[in-house]
Design a protein around this motif. Sequence first.
Motif, PDB file in Angstrom:
ATOM      1  N   PRO A 178       3.950  12.924   0.994  1.00  0.00           N
ATOM      2  CA  PRO A 178       4.394  13.163   2.195  1.00  0.00           C
ATOM      3  C   PRO A 178       5.059  11.838   2.740  1.00  0.00           C
ATOM      4  O   PRO A 178       4.808  10.897   2.667  1.00  0.00           O
ATOM      5  CB  PRO A 178       3.277  13.639   3.015  1.00  0.00           C
ATOM      6  CG  PRO A 178       2.304  14.128   1.960  1.00  0.00           C
ATOM      7  CD  PRO A 178       2.478  13.445   0.808  1.00  0.00           C
ATOM      8  N   VAL A 179       6.215  12.365   3.484  1.00  0.00           N
ATOM      9  CA  VAL A 179       6.963  11.193   4.403  1.00  0.00           C
ATOM     10  C   VAL A 179       6.312  10.425   5.437  1.00  0.00           C
ATOM     11  O   VAL A 179       5.627  11.279   6.226  1.00  0.00           O
ATOM     12  CB  VAL A 179       8.395  11.756   4.588  1.00  0.00           C
ATOM     13  CG1 VAL A 179       9.051  10.636   5.465  1.00  0.00           C
ATOM     14  CG2 VAL A 179       9.008  12.061   3.532  1.00  0.00           C
ATOM     15  N   PHE A 180       6.156   9.190   5.590  1.00  0.00           N
ATOM     16  CA  PHE A 180       5.503   8.539   6.708  1.00  0.00           C
ATOM     17  C   PHE A 180       6.543   8.958   7.872  1.00  0.00           C
ATOM     18  O   PHE A 180       5.868   9.163   9.017  1.00  0.00           O
ATOM     19  CB  PHE A 180       5.330   7.138   6.426  1.00  0.00           C
ATOM     20  CG  PHE A 180       4.754   6.444   7.576  1.00  0.00           C
ATOM     21  CD1 PHE A 180       3.512   6.706   8.057  1.00  0.00           C
ATOM     22  CD2 PHE A 180       5.459   5.499   8.119  1.00  0.00           C
ATOM     23  CE1 PHE A 180       2.863   5.744   9.195  1.00  0.00           C
ATOM     24  CE2 PHE A 180       5.192   4.781   9.309  1.00  0.00           C
ATOM     25  CZ  PHE A 180       3.816   4.948   9.856  1.00  0.00           C
ATOM     26  N   GLY A 181       7.586   8.390   7.614  1.00  0.00           N
ATOM     27  CA  GLY A 181       8.623   8.552   8.874  1.00  0.00           C
ATOM     28  C   GLY A 181       9.988   8.945   8.466  1.00  0.00           C
ATOM     29  O   GLY A 181      10.466   8.448   7.565  1.00  0.00           O
ATOM     30  N   GLU A 182      10.676   9.653   9.122  1.00  0.00           N
ATOM     31  CA  GLU A 182      11.930  10.161   8.914  1.00  0.00           C
ATOM     32  C   GLU A 182      12.995   9.663   9.649  1.00  0.00           C
ATOM     33  O   GLU A 182      12.818   9.139  10.903  1.00  0.00           O
ATOM     34  CB  GLU A 182      12.094  11.743   8.888  1.00  0.00           C
ATOM     35  CG  GLU A 182      11.034  12.741   8.075  1.00  0.00           C
ATOM     36  CD  GLU A 182      11.276  14.257   8.405  1.00  0.00           C
ATOM     37  OE1 GLU A 182      12.339  14.547   8.640  1.00  0.00           O
ATOM     38  OE2 GLU A 182      10.306  14.756   8.333  1.00  0.00           O
TER      39      GLU A 182
END
Length: 459
Positions: A407-411
């Motif tokens: 999962p991405v931490f920050g987009e």
Amino acid sequence: MPKPPDSLPASLRDVPPAELFPDVFANDSHHQGFAQGGRAAALEALAKIDPVTYGRDRSHLDGHVSRLSPYLRHGVLTLAEVRDAALTHAPDTAPSRVWKYVNELSWRDYSVRVYAEVGELIWQDFEPYKTGLHASAYTHEFPADIENGTTGAACIDAWSQELRETGYLHNHIRMWLASYVVHHRRVWWQGGASWFITHLLDGDPSSNNVGWQWVASTWRSYPYLWNRGNLVKYAGDRYCAACPLANAGCPFDATYAALSERLFENKEAAPGESGHLDPERLKAVPWEPPHTPKGVSSAVVWVHGDRLSPTNEALAAYPKGPAVFVWDDELLEEWTVSAKRQTFIHGCVQELPAHVLRGDVAAEVIRFAQAHGADTVATTPSPSPRFRAIVTALEAAGLTVQLWAEPVFGESLKPLDLRVHGDYWRQISASAFGKEPAPPKPKRPRAKKAQSAKTTAEQ
């Protein structure tokens, strides 16, 4: 876990690391670090975090810190799930209560992204030293008295011992020790970074090397220093009280101005010195949501050291498929990985539904795939140039490599500016708090000159 074909060697999953690496364990008497490896231990530690208190007292050696870094470095926990756990400690109306904790997590994401972009350049001076000294002024030979903890300075020796025995150092101690190595002893930062990677359970070239470059001033506008007053402020007198140098000869008992005058020619690059990184390379690094591959009928899973979790996305994509982990003999020797760190990794591997081998990673993964009649290798991304080389070798052998991202931490809404952490943080901060990505927040106006001068004097 499927039964392995007879053509494969027996799995090393349950073989104690002391039997796998007897020479390392014979030369390192500290076989267990401060943390147990594995997802169960990671979740137990995660349940104890107190991000609100962390924001208040993290800089003090007795302050609340989570010590989750080994689990983040080896992908036992993801940044996103640690962030989500932190947010449960603050109501939706007051995420600022855990702002500092989430912001500190972002440094891990930031340094990994920098590493992914620059590759092996992570071991080169990004910029010249801002000490007035040429790079040649720094010795490449790491001092034995620092490594063995026999300098005579109680603080330095205690930190060396803690590093070697536990595989852990508080972040403040890491900066203090690095500053001593580079600025007081004039040792090139790469030697200190290698020393840390050997022993730290969380050591890797991303966060570790970025931190050393920051202290050294090869990726900062001035060198990082500390003095005895700073030490006492955050550590009390635990070191100074019994130090033989406390009353005479303490190298840190001086003002910052006096230390700067003693240690540096000035706080600028020496004439003719230049760095190895073009900052434009980090100005607009492409960002896009990770692609989710399509599952296939014939695939094996390769689990590597950057995602040692039963929740590994490739394992989740193929829960009934054969999986393999390979002890990377060449890398372990190159980094002279300590016994305690091998014990930690072994603890993680034991919780994986994987067949465990050792040797040349690419060759073993190819052999594993061929033994299972697979034409696809599913794995998780890594910023390491070594990972890219292995993927290239797998593809050259005719295998398709799928990357299943965590999962991405920050987009971000646009390419990332990785030249400084602050600019990156402004781009991803909204998303990092679980909100929709937002345009970067404007930079804060600079403080007045008088305040700036005061801040500089206190550093």
